[in-house]
Design a protein around this motif. Structure first.
Motif, PDB file in Angstrom:
ATOM      1  N   VAL A  14       0.798  -1.218   0.000  1.00 23.17           N
ATOM      2  CA  VAL A  14       0.000   0.000   0.000  1.00 23.17           C
ATOM      3  C   VAL A  14       0.839   1.279   0.000  1.00 23.17           C
ATOM      4  O   VAL A  14       0.434   2.282  -0.607  1.00 23.17           O
ATOM      5  N   GLU A  15       1.985   1.298   0.649  1.00 23.49           N
ATOM      6  CA  GLU A  15       2.781   2.537   0.676  1.00 23.49           C
ATOM      7  C   GLU A  15       3.244   2.918  -0.729  1.00 23.49           C
ATOM      8  O   GLU A  15       3.233   4.095  -1.088  1.00 23.49           O
ATOM      9  N   ILE A  16       3.634   1.948  -1.511  1.00 24.11           N
ATOM     10  CA  ILE A  16       4.038   2.231  -2.893  1.00 24.11           C
ATOM     11  C   ILE A  16       2.814   2.610  -3.713  1.00 24.11           C
ATOM     12  O   ILE A  16       2.853   3.519  -4.543  1.00 24.11           O
ATOM     13  N   GLY A  17       1.699   1.948  -3.454  1.00 24.35           N
ATOM     14  CA  GLY A  17       0.448   2.296  -4.131  1.00 24.35           C
ATOM     15  C   GLY A  17       0.030   3.725  -3.848  1.00 24.35           C
ATOM     16  O   GLY A  17      -0.436   4.445  -4.736  1.00 24.35           O
ATOM     17  N   LYS A  18       0.224   4.181  -2.602  1.00 28.48           N
ATOM     18  CA  LYS A  18      -0.116   5.568  -2.237  1.00 28.48           C
ATOM     19  C   LYS A  18       0.743   6.560  -3.014  1.00 28.48           C
ATOM     20  O   LYS A  18       0.243   7.589  -3.481  1.00 28.48           O
ATOM     21  N   LYS A  19       2.032   6.277  -3.132  1.00 26.63           N
ATOM     22  CA  LYS A  19       2.920   7.181  -3.877  1.00 26.63           C
ATOM     23  C   LYS A  19       2.500   7.262  -5.336  1.00 26.63           C
ATOM     24  O   LYS A  19       2.502   8.338  -5.946  1.00 26.63           O
ATOM     25  N   CYS A  20       2.132   6.132  -5.899  1.00 29.89           N
ATOM     26  CA  CYS A  20       1.682   6.096  -7.287  1.00 29.89           C
ATOM     27  C   CYS A  20       0.383   6.895  -7.437  1.00 29.89           C
ATOM     28  O   CYS A  20       0.265   7.751  -8.319  1.00 29.89           O
ATOM     29  N   ALA A  21      -0.578   6.634  -6.569  1.00 29.64           N
ATOM     30  CA  ALA A  21      -1.872   7.320  -6.634  1.00 29.64           C
ATOM     31  C   ALA A  21      -1.715   8.821  -6.411  1.00 29.64           C
ATOM     32  O   ALA A  21      -2.367   9.626  -7.086  1.00 29.64           O
ATOM     33  N   SER A  22      -0.842   9.208  -5.491  1.00 27.68           N
ATOM     34  CA  SER A  22      -0.615  10.623  -5.211  1.00 27.68           C
ATOM     35  C   SER A  22      -0.036  11.337  -6.434  1.00 27.68           C
ATOM     36  O   SER A  22      -0.441  12.459  -6.765  1.00 27.68           O
ATOM     37  N   THR A  23       0.899  10.692  -7.096  1.00 28.30           N
ATOM     38  CA  THR A  23       1.505  11.283  -8.294  1.00 28.30           C
ATOM     39  C   THR A  23       0.461  11.440  -9.392  1.00 28.30           C
ATOM     40  O   THR A  23       0.401  12.482 -10.060  1.00 28.30           O
ATOM     41  N   LEU A  24      -0.376  10.431  -9.575  1.00 33.42           N
ATOM     42  CA  LEU A  24      -1.444  10.524 -10.577  1.00 33.42           C
ATOM     43  C   LEU A  24      -2.410  11.648 -10.222  1.00 33.42           C
ATOM     44  O   LEU A  24      -2.814  12.425 -11.095  1.00 33.42           O
ATOM     45  N   SER A  25      -2.736  11.773  -8.953  1.00 35.62           N
ATOM     46  CA  SER A  25      -3.637  12.829  -8.504  1.00 35.62           C
ATOM     47  C   SER A  25      -3.044  14.212  -8.774  1.00 35.62           C
ATOM     48  O   SER A  25      -3.743  15.119  -9.232  1.00 35.62           O
ATOM     49  N   GLU A  26      -1.750  14.381  -8.504  1.00 31.29           N
ATOM     50  CA  GLU A  26      -1.076  15.657  -8.768  1.00 31.29           C
ATOM     51  C   GLU A  26      -1.156  16.029 -10.240  1.00 31.29           C
ATOM     52  O   GLU A  26      -1.210  17.210 -10.590  1.00 31.29           O
ATOM     53  N   LEU A  27      -1.160  15.026 -11.101  1.00 31.96           N
ATOM     54  CA  LEU A  27      -1.228  15.268 -12.543  1.00 31.96           C
ATOM     55  C   LEU A  27      -2.667  15.249 -13.063  1.00 31.96           C
ATOM     56  O   LEU A  27      -2.904  15.289 -14.273  1.00 31.96           O
ATOM     57  N   LEU A  28      -3.617  15.176 -12.140  1.00 31.83           N
ATOM     58  CA  LEU A  28      -5.053  15.203 -12.436  1.00 31.83           C
ATOM     59  C   LEU A  28      -5.499  14.017 -13.304  1.00 31.83           C
ATOM     60  O   LEU A  28      -6.379  14.141 -14.154  1.00 31.83           O
ATOM     61  N   VAL A  29      -4.881  12.874 -13.066  1.00 34.19           N
ATOM     62  CA  VAL A  29      -5.234  11.648 -13.790  1.00 34.19           C
ATOM     63  C   VAL A  29      -6.035  10.758 -12.851  1.00 34.19           C
ATOM     64  O   VAL A  29      -5.548  10.411 -11.761  1.00 34.19           O
ATOM     65  N   PRO A  30      -7.249  10.393 -13.246  1.00 36.95           N
ATOM     66  CA  PRO A  30      -8.049   9.531 -12.377  1.00 36.95           C
ATOM     67  C   PRO A  30      -7.438   8.140 -12.265  1.00 36.95           C
ATOM     68  O   PRO A  30      -6.849   7.623 -13.215  1.00 36.95           O
ATOM     69  N   SER A  31      -7.587   7.559 -11.074  1.00 38.70           N
ATOM     70  CA  SER A  31      -7.065   6.212 -10.863  1.00 38.70           C
ATOM     71  C   SER A  31      -7.952   5.464  -9.883  1.00 38.70           C
ATOM     72  O   SER A  31      -8.731   6.068  -9.146  1.00 38.70           O
ATOM     73  N   THR A  32      -7.793   4.154  -9.902  1.00 39.43           N
ATOM     74  CA  THR A  32      -8.437   3.303  -8.913  1.00 39.43           C
ATOM     75  C   THR A  32      -7.355   2.390  -8.355  1.00 39.43           C
ATOM     76  O   THR A  32      -6.358   2.108  -9.026  1.00 39.43           O
ATOM     77  N   VAL A  33      -7.552   1.947  -7.131  1.00 36.26           N
ATOM     78  CA  VAL A  33      -6.572   1.088  -6.481  1.00 36.26           C
ATOM     79  C   VAL A  33      -7.259  -0.214  -6.083  1.00 36.26           C
ATOM     80  O   VAL A  33      -8.363  -0.193  -5.521  1.00 36.26           O
TER      81      VAL A  33
END
Length: 163
Positions: A14-33
């Motif tokens: 999950v910690e790596i997943g959070k970093k990935c999701a956070s980066t996508l969010s910063e770039l305004l790209v929708p994601s699901t986990v």
């Protein structure tokens, strides 16, 4: 805009997943986990990958450690780009996951980033999607500019301290 699926082989990723999701969010790209195991829930892995394109995904990030077959299993069931993030472990430091992810047979490619490289996986997924999305490409270029400016500022600060 296409979404990015972040699929973790275990909730321990999950910690790596959070970093990935956070980066996508910063770039305004929708994601699901999601947590889907290549070994413990192979039917769900297959179903997820088979339906990913029609569910609006443009890329899949597969985060897994140890044997790390998740990226390869997902790639076997979709032609969407799959980006593997090998996860470090106390046993072999992530080398096992790296080799499991990168050594794919011809015809089933899996892009692989550094061990624990969730941020780069997110950026690579965005770069892939940005091939057909000019607004996202602009955000990626702005991100690069900000990184460049931070390095120049750090250089300036170091030069000041070293006088």
């Amino acid at each position: 805009m296409k979404k990015v699926a972040i699929v973790m082989g275990s909730d321990s990723d999950v910690e790596i997943g959070k970093k990935c999701a956070s980066t996508l969010s910063e770039l305004l790209v929708p994601s699901t986990v999601h947590v889907i195991s290549a070994h413990r829930s192979p039917e769900e892995a297959s179903a997820f990958a088979r339906s990913a394109r029609e569910n609006g995904y443009g890329a899949i990030v597969a985060i897994a450690g140890k044997a790390a077959h998740l990226g390869g299993v997902l790639a076997a069931y979709t032609t969407l780009p799959v980006i593997a993030v090998p996860v470090s472990s106390k046993d072999l430091g992530g080398l096992d996951a790296l080799l499991s992810s990168v050594q794919m047979p011809p015809g089933i490619p899996v892009a692989t980033v550094a061990i624990d490289g969730g941020v780069n996986a997110a950026i690579l997924a965005c770069q892939i999607i940005a091939v057909s999305d000019d607004e996202l490409m602009s955000r990626l270029e702005e991100q690069r500019t900000r990184m460049h400016e931070k390095v120049l500022e750090k250089d300036r600060q170091i030069m000041e301290r070293m006088k």
